[in-house]
Enzyme design. Structure first.
Site, PDB file in Angstrom:
ATOM      1  N   ASP A 267      36.249 -23.613 -53.515  1.00 27.62           N
ATOM      2  CA  ASP A 267      35.362 -24.533 -53.479  1.00 27.62           C
ATOM      3  C   ASP A 267      34.991 -25.045 -51.917  1.00 27.62           C
ATOM      4  O   ASP A 267      34.034 -25.029 -51.555  1.00 27.62           O
ATOM      5  CB  ASP A 267      35.871 -25.709 -54.190  1.00 27.62           C
ATOM      6  CG  ASP A 267      35.122 -26.963 -54.057  1.00 27.62           C
ATOM      7  OD1 ASP A 267      33.983 -26.923 -54.529  1.00 27.62           O
ATOM      8  OD2 ASP A 267      35.597 -28.122 -53.337  1.00 27.62           O
TER       9      ASP A 267
ATOM     10  N   GLU B  59      34.571 -19.919 -58.523  1.00 24.52           N
ATOM     11  CA  GLU B  59      35.119 -20.525 -57.113  1.00 24.52           C
ATOM     12  C   GLU B  59      36.362 -19.811 -56.922  1.00 24.52           C
ATOM     13  O   GLU B  59      36.633 -19.577 -55.780  1.00 24.52           O
ATOM     14  CB  GLU B  59      35.067 -22.144 -57.246  1.00 24.52           C
ATOM     15  CG  GLU B  59      33.861 -22.685 -57.357  1.00 24.52           C
ATOM     16  CD  GLU B  59      33.993 -24.336 -57.437  1.00 24.52           C
ATOM     17  OE1 GLU B  59      33.146 -25.182 -56.751  1.00 24.52           O
ATOM     18  OE2 GLU B  59      35.043 -24.683 -57.936  1.00 24.52           O
TER      19      GLU B  59
END
Length: 235
Positions: free
Chosen positions: A51, A123
Site C-alpha cells: 500500500d 497490494e
C-alpha cells in the site's frame, strides 16, 4: 495448497519471476488460510508494505505527469486510481484470484472474486515484489498494470461520473441504449454488497461492486471505460 507449478504459471503470466518464491507464496496467502493451517504466513504485512509502495509510485507519477495540477486535484486522482474497485479490476485482469491460498469457508463464500480480497492481494504482491527486486521493478509493474486506469481517470479529471462518460462514449458509436442490471446481492440488509453489470448490445461490458446499487453501477461503468482504454492503447 497452491503447488509451485501454479506459482510458475502465475509468474509466466505476468512476466515476472521472484528470486525468493516464499515471498510470492506469502503474498498469495489469505489470512483465512493461515487460520486453518497454523504456521503459514499470510499476506497482511505485505499488503501494508505494498500500500505504501503504491502510494509513493502513483503520487510521483502524477506529480511528474501533471506538472500544473494543484495538490487537491492530484489527491482526488490518486484516490480514484488506487481505490479498491480499480485495484480489484487489475487483479482480475491478471487472474490473481485463481492463485490465492485461502480457507475453505472464505472460498465457499466467494472470496476469490471479492473485491477487497483481490485489491489486498494485489497490494501484497507489490510489497513482495518491492522486497524481492526493489523499487524500480515494483514501480514498473505498478504503472504498467495501472496505466489504463490512470488514463481513464485523467480523461475525466478525477471526477467519477463514469456512467455519464460511458454513455457519451457509446452514443458516438451507436444510438442503441445501454442498461444496468444488478447481478448479485450479498450480506445482511444493514451491510449489503451489490454487484452490477453494464449491458450494451446484449453483452456485459463491465461489472462492479458497491455498498449501494448506484455505487456498483458507477464501478461497472468504470470497468467498461478501462476496458475501452486498454483496447485503444493496442490500436
Amino acid at each position: 495448497m497452491v503447488p509451485f507449478t501454479n506459482l510458475a504459471e502465475f509468474q509466466e503470466g505476468i512476466g515476472l519471476f521472484w528470486r525468493d518464491p516464499d515471498l510470492l507464496l506469502e503474498a498469495l496467502t489469505h489470512s483465512s488460510f493461515s487460520y486453518e493451517h497454523p504456521g503459514h504466513r499470510h499476506n497482511q504485512r505485505l499488503e501494508f508494505l505494498g500500500d505504501a509502495v503504491l502510494e509513493i509510485v502513483v503520487s510521483e507519477h502524477l506529480y511528474r505527469r501533471l506538472p500544473d495540477a494543484p495538490e487537491g486535484d492530484l489527491t482526488k486522482i490518486r484516490a480514484a486510481v488506487v481505490c479498491e474497485p480499480a485495484l480489484a479490476h487489475v487483479a482480475r485482469e491478471m487472474n490473481l484470484g485463481t492463485y490465492l491460498r485461502m480457507g475453505r469457508g472464505e472460498e465457499l463464500s466467494g472470496g476469490r472474486e471479492r473485491p477487497s480480497v483481490l485489491a489486498d492481494a494485489l497490494e501484497a504482491l507489490l510489497g513482495a515484489l518491492y522486497l524481492d527486486q526493489g523499487l524500480e521493478v515494483a514501480r514498473w509493474f505498478a504503472l504498467q498494470s495501472l496505466e489504463p486506469i490512470i488514463s481513464a481517470t485523467l480523461a475525466g479529471k478525477g471526477e467519477a461520473d463514469y456512467k455519464t462518460r460511458l454513455q457519451e462514449l457509446l452514443q458516438k458509436r451507436s444510438p442503441e441504449p445501454l442498461r444496468y442490471v444488478i447481478i448479485k446481492e450479498e450480506g445482511p440488509d444493514h451491510n449489503k454488497l451489490f454487484t452490477a453489470g453494464v449491458v450494451y448490445r446484449g453483452k456485459v461490458l463491465g461489472r462492479g461492486t458497491g455498498r449501494t446499487k448506484k455505487e456498483a453501477e458507477q464501478h461497472a461503468a468504470r470497468e467498461a471505460l478501462v476496458s475501452f482504454e486498454r483496447v485503444e492503447q493496442h490500436h
